[in-house]
Design an enzyme around this catalytic site. Structure first.
Site, PDB file in Angstrom:
ATOM      1  N   PRO A 119      46.539  47.460  29.531  1.00 34.26           N
ATOM      2  CA  PRO A 119      47.742  48.284  29.330  1.00 34.26           C
ATOM      3  C   PRO A 119      48.978  47.613  29.919  1.00 34.26           C
ATOM      4  O   PRO A 119      48.905  46.935  30.946  1.00 34.26           O
ATOM      5  CB  PRO A 119      47.405  49.585  30.068  1.00 34.26           C
ATOM      6  CG  PRO A 119      45.921  49.598  30.187  1.00 34.26           C
ATOM      7  CD  PRO A 119      45.491  48.180  30.282  1.00 34.26           C
ATOM      8  N   SER A 178      28.850  39.034  34.071  1.00 34.88           N
ATOM      9  CA  SER A 178      29.435  37.875  34.738  1.00 34.88           C
ATOM     10  C   SER A 178      29.184  37.849  36.239  1.00 34.88           C
ATOM     11  O   SER A 178      29.544  36.869  36.894  1.00 34.88           O
ATOM     12  CB  SER A 178      30.941  37.826  34.465  1.00 34.88           C
ATOM     13  OG  SER A 178      31.588  38.963  34.987  1.00 34.88           O
ATOM     14  N   LYS A 198      40.617  35.809  36.033  1.00 39.85           N
ATOM     15  CA  LYS A 198      39.793  35.575  37.222  1.00 39.85           C
ATOM     16  C   LYS A 198      40.372  34.465  38.095  1.00 39.85           C
ATOM     17  O   LYS A 198      40.379  34.570  39.326  1.00 39.85           O
ATOM     18  CB  LYS A 198      38.367  35.244  36.795  1.00 39.85           C
ATOM     19  CG  LYS A 198      37.641  36.417  36.152  1.00 39.85           C
ATOM     20  CD  LYS A 198      36.258  36.041  35.652  1.00 39.85           C
ATOM     21  CE  LYS A 198      35.563  37.240  35.014  1.00 39.85           C
ATOM     22  NZ  LYS A 198      34.225  36.909  34.491  1.00 39.85           N
TER      23      LYS A 198
END
Length: 817
Positions: free
Chosen positions: A394, A715, A758
């Protein structure tokens, strides 16, 4: 100009010639009865190059000479009293042709009379004599002069099979003359009285509106009967065209007569009803609807449906309940945009400037839109309109990018939010058998757009649901399939509607929640989260100037320091986009605007201390890195809808019955990753020195802090196995290392998603080393260069490499607090 301005060979160029029908035939006595020697037939000819006319022997026609080279050739022929040749250009568009640009066969003419026209051209009354074969070009300038050989043709008679050919040609010519307005009765009579096959074929060829190359074929055919056969073919083709034109004309005329008859009858009905005082207003309304339907750009099948419904309406009493239903249906049909959109003239550079002015970054999305504009410009209507899907957290600019695309394309922008839609009828509409039935949201929005080619945004396509009322995602398949949406069927309209000109853009936060058949029809463009420096640039370039203008503060010299922006970004917002950053800045400006409106002094420079005073205490504290290496605690890198995040995994060994305890509100995929990590650790116990550990007498507890936040995904596999092996071996984990990657039972490390987010969060939280799957090396090109320089990135393909990098020897454990 031509006496027949509608003829296809009328004066197309502003130069020599226009088509005129031939004059009556020249008497045969004008031609020599004996053949001269061959040397007498080869002569030099000045040449007039014609653009669009072939003059035949024994035909008389006016020519218009305008170019300098043609005027000089005419003057030389008249002054020196030598023969003049007319030859057609192969390419009519050439302004200054050479001898090589002419056909090899022309016509020798005699100039009967010349007239100088007001526009500077010379009108020549030309009399065609012989066919002339061009043998060589003598010179091209100052006028064309060639060496040519006259071709004499002796009159022949029609006999046997050739007589049948003559009759067939005359029958076809008579039929063509019946339909063609340019062939007079005198021409037809002259053709019927012709006794020479050569003259007959030339005469008919000069009257037919056939292309230049076909006329040249007739001129180059030396056998008169072969010419006549070609003429019969051309006449048959021309007759087919004229008959088709006549048929179309009759159909149009008949339709006009029917319309006039219907109009007359309806006018009579209107006058009678007016005299009786009955149904005047209702009849007028029906007539207005009929006029609107006739003037609409609806397809014929839709227009037929509308007229059928209008006939039902006109037969109903005005106060009947069904009248309102039919009237509403007709209003929907008439209010919808129909037809083909106007040709778009979009400047790619201007479109790029608009996209750059409204959005920072988002390189892939901008490139794809510019590619679409470029292909649209080159391919036109032949290209297939793509279905774009903007996927990202968002606040990353998905919806606003759709508005910018519409502005760049010069189209209307419309938007439909699909969040929470659970009923198929929201997309396809309700059938008219239901009370209060309406079209679906697609048709409603198209009516609001008012054009057939808007930029149509379907927002939050991943937030749709389904229940007993149907699956709206399944209804969207037809809307978003370029092979089907040219005939979209809405239950209410019950007629096909063309959506192929619409540029559909969908948005989603999580692509995995979009049904696979629907996702397969869309081209996914990722909108990654912004790094802190990108948010700062966006705030400087876009947010702050706009907010200052909206709050009336643009003239007081207010400035926001970089330190204040960093404070808001890191400690007052927790997001991948900039929506909350905009809210916090607006909150600061509102408080300052209140002080300005009250006449109180305000600080012109916003610093971190001013931020604390206006926004209160910090809401978010950044991840605090462990100060020492710990056993059973590994640092993982995660991706959420709000961007990247640091996630610790804690492993604890305790007496028990061999159970595996998982806490932290984990999803099914993450629980399976934990099971796979434990299986790998147990199967390789001997390799890491805990083969004597009795798993049946101990419980293993894996905990993922911040338990109120749901977590899922594969992950975390390498992080879980690192924490497990650390707890089982007693070897601490390097607290400066972050890691991510999916594992298999064989210990292979597989690629993961969200790599940019990340690495950004690893850099933001001051980690020194990051362990990544080898297969993700190709994804580093999307990561900012300064982040790559600050991190030591280690690529691995097996768990052994991960443990070798992350685990420290047992005697190296830091015992500091």
């Amino acid at each position: 100009m031509s006496n027949y301005p509608h003829h296809p060979f009328s004066r197309r160029f502003s130069d020599e010639f226009s088509f005129f029908p031939p004059f009556p035939p020249i008497p045969a006595a004008d031609f020599p009865e004996t053949s001269p020697d061959e040397d007498d037939l080869i002569l030099e000819f000045p040449v007039i190059a014609s653009r669009d006319i072939i003059l035949f022997p024994r035909m008389i026609a006016p020519l218009f000479v305008g170019r300098d080279i043609s005027r000089r050739a005419l003057e030389v022929a008249l002054n020196e009293d030598i023969p003049l040749l007319v030859a057609a250009q192969r390419d009519p568009t050439l302004e200054n042709p050479t001898g090589l640009d002419l056909f090899e066969m022309g016509t020798e003419i005699v100039v009967e009379r010349t007239l100088h026209m007001p526009d500077g051209t010379i009108s020549v009354f030309a009399n065609g004599l012989y066919r002339v074969e061009i043998l060589d070009v003598i010179h091209d300038r100052p006028y064309l002069r060639v060496l040519g050989r006259r071709i004499l043709e002796q009159p022949q008679e029609f006999q046997g099979e050739n007589e049948m050919l003559r009759r067939a040609v005359l029958v076809l010519f008579e039929k063509v003359a019946f339909y063609s307005p340019i062939i007079s009765d005198e021409m037809l009579i002259a053709a019927m009285n012709a006794a020479d096959p050569g003259w007959l074929s030339d005469f008919i060829a000069s009257t037919l509106p056939i292309p230049l190359d076909r006329r040249q074929q007739i001129l180059e055919s030396l056998d008169p009967f072969e010419r006549l056969r070609k003429i019969s073919i051309f006449l048959a083709e021309e007759l087919d065209v004229l008959e088709l034109e006549n048929q179309i004309h009759e159909q149009v005329q008949r339709k006009m007569e029917d319309s006039q008859r219907e109009y007359f009858l309806r006018e009579q009905m209107r006058v009678i009803q007016a005299e009786l005082g009955e149904g005047d207003e209702f009849s007028q309304e029906v007539n207005e609807l009929r006029e609107r339907i006739d003037a609409s750009a609806m397809p014929e099948e839709v227009k037929a449906k509308a007229h059928k419904e209008l006939a039902r309406l006109s037969a109903m009493p005005p106060m009947a309940p069904e009248t309102h239903v039919v009237r509403t249906y007709l209003d929907w049909l008439l209010d919808l945009p129909w037809g083909t959109p106007e040709e778009e003239e979009v400047d790619i550079d201007q479109a790029e400037a608009i996209l750059e002015a409204h959005h920072y970054g988002l390189k892939k999305a901008k490139e794809r839109i510019l590619e679409h504009i470029a292909v649209r410009k080159l391919a036109g209507e032949h290209m297939r309109t793509p279905i774009l899907c903007f996927v990202g957290p968002p606040g990353t600019g998905k919806t606003s990018m759709g508005k910018s695309i519409a502005e760049a394309l010069g189209r209307r922008f419309v938007r439909v939010s699909l969040g929470g839609v659970r009923d198929e009828a929201e997309i396809r509409g309700h059938r008219r058998t239901y009370i209060g039935a309406l079209p679906g949201r697609i048709i409603q929005t198209m009516r609001n757009a008012g054009v057939v080619n808007p930029v149509f945004m379907l927002d939050e396509v991943d937030k749709m649901g389904y229940d007993f009322r149907g699956d709206p995602a399944a209804a969207l398949l037809e809307v978003l399939d370029p092979e089907q949406n040219h005939a979209f069927s809405d239950h209410y309209l019950d007629v096909p509607y063309d959506l192929s000109h619409v540029l559909f853009i969908t948005t989603a936060n999580n692509p995995y929640q979009i049904p696979s058949p629907l996702l397969d029809r869309m081209e996914v463009i990722e909108f990654p989260g912004y790094a802190a420096y990108e948010k700062r640039l966006i705030a400087r370039k876009f947010l702050i100037p706009r907010l200052l203008k909206e709050h009336g503060l643009e003239d007081i010299g207010l400035r926001v320091s970089d330190e204040a922006l960093n404070e808001i970004i890191r400690h007052y917002t927790y997001e991948a986009g900039v929506r909350n950053l905009e809210r916090e800045l607006a909150k600061i400006f509102r408080k300052l605007a209140r002080r300005v409106a009250a006449g109180k002094p305000v600080r012109k420079r916003i610093t971190p201390s001013v931020v604390h005073n206006l926004l209160g205490p910090r809401r978010y504290e950044a991840y605090k890195r462990e100060e020492k290496d710990l056993v059973g605690v590994a640092t993982g890198l995660a991706w959420t809808e709000s961007g990247g995040d640091v996630m610790q995994v804690e492993a604890l060994i305790m007496p028990g019955k061999g159970g595996l305890i998982l806490t932290g509100q984990l999803g099914e995929i993450m629980q399976e990753s934990a099971q796979a990590a434990l299986s790998y650790a147990r199967s390789h116990a001997a390799d890491y020195g805990f083969e004597d550990f009795d798993f049946d007498k101990h419980d293993i507890h894996l905990h993922f802090p911040e338990g109120a936040i749901p977590k899922d995904g594969p992950s975390a596999g390498v992080t879980i196995v690192t924490a497990l092996v650390s707890a089982l071996t007693g070897r601490p984990v390097n607290h400066d290392i972050g890691m991510t990657g999916e594992i298999t039972l064989r210990g292979r490390v597989l690629a993961v998603g969200g790599l940019k987010e990340k690495l950004l969060t690893a850099h933001r939280n001051h980690l020194k080393t990051v362990i990544l799957p080898q297969r993700n090396e190709k994804d580093l090109r999307d990561v900012p260069k300064h982040v790559l320089r600050a991190l030591d990135i280690q690529f691995v393909s097996h768990v052994e490499q991960v443990l070798a990098l992350a685990l420290l020897p047992a005697d190296k454990q830091d015992q500091s607090p």
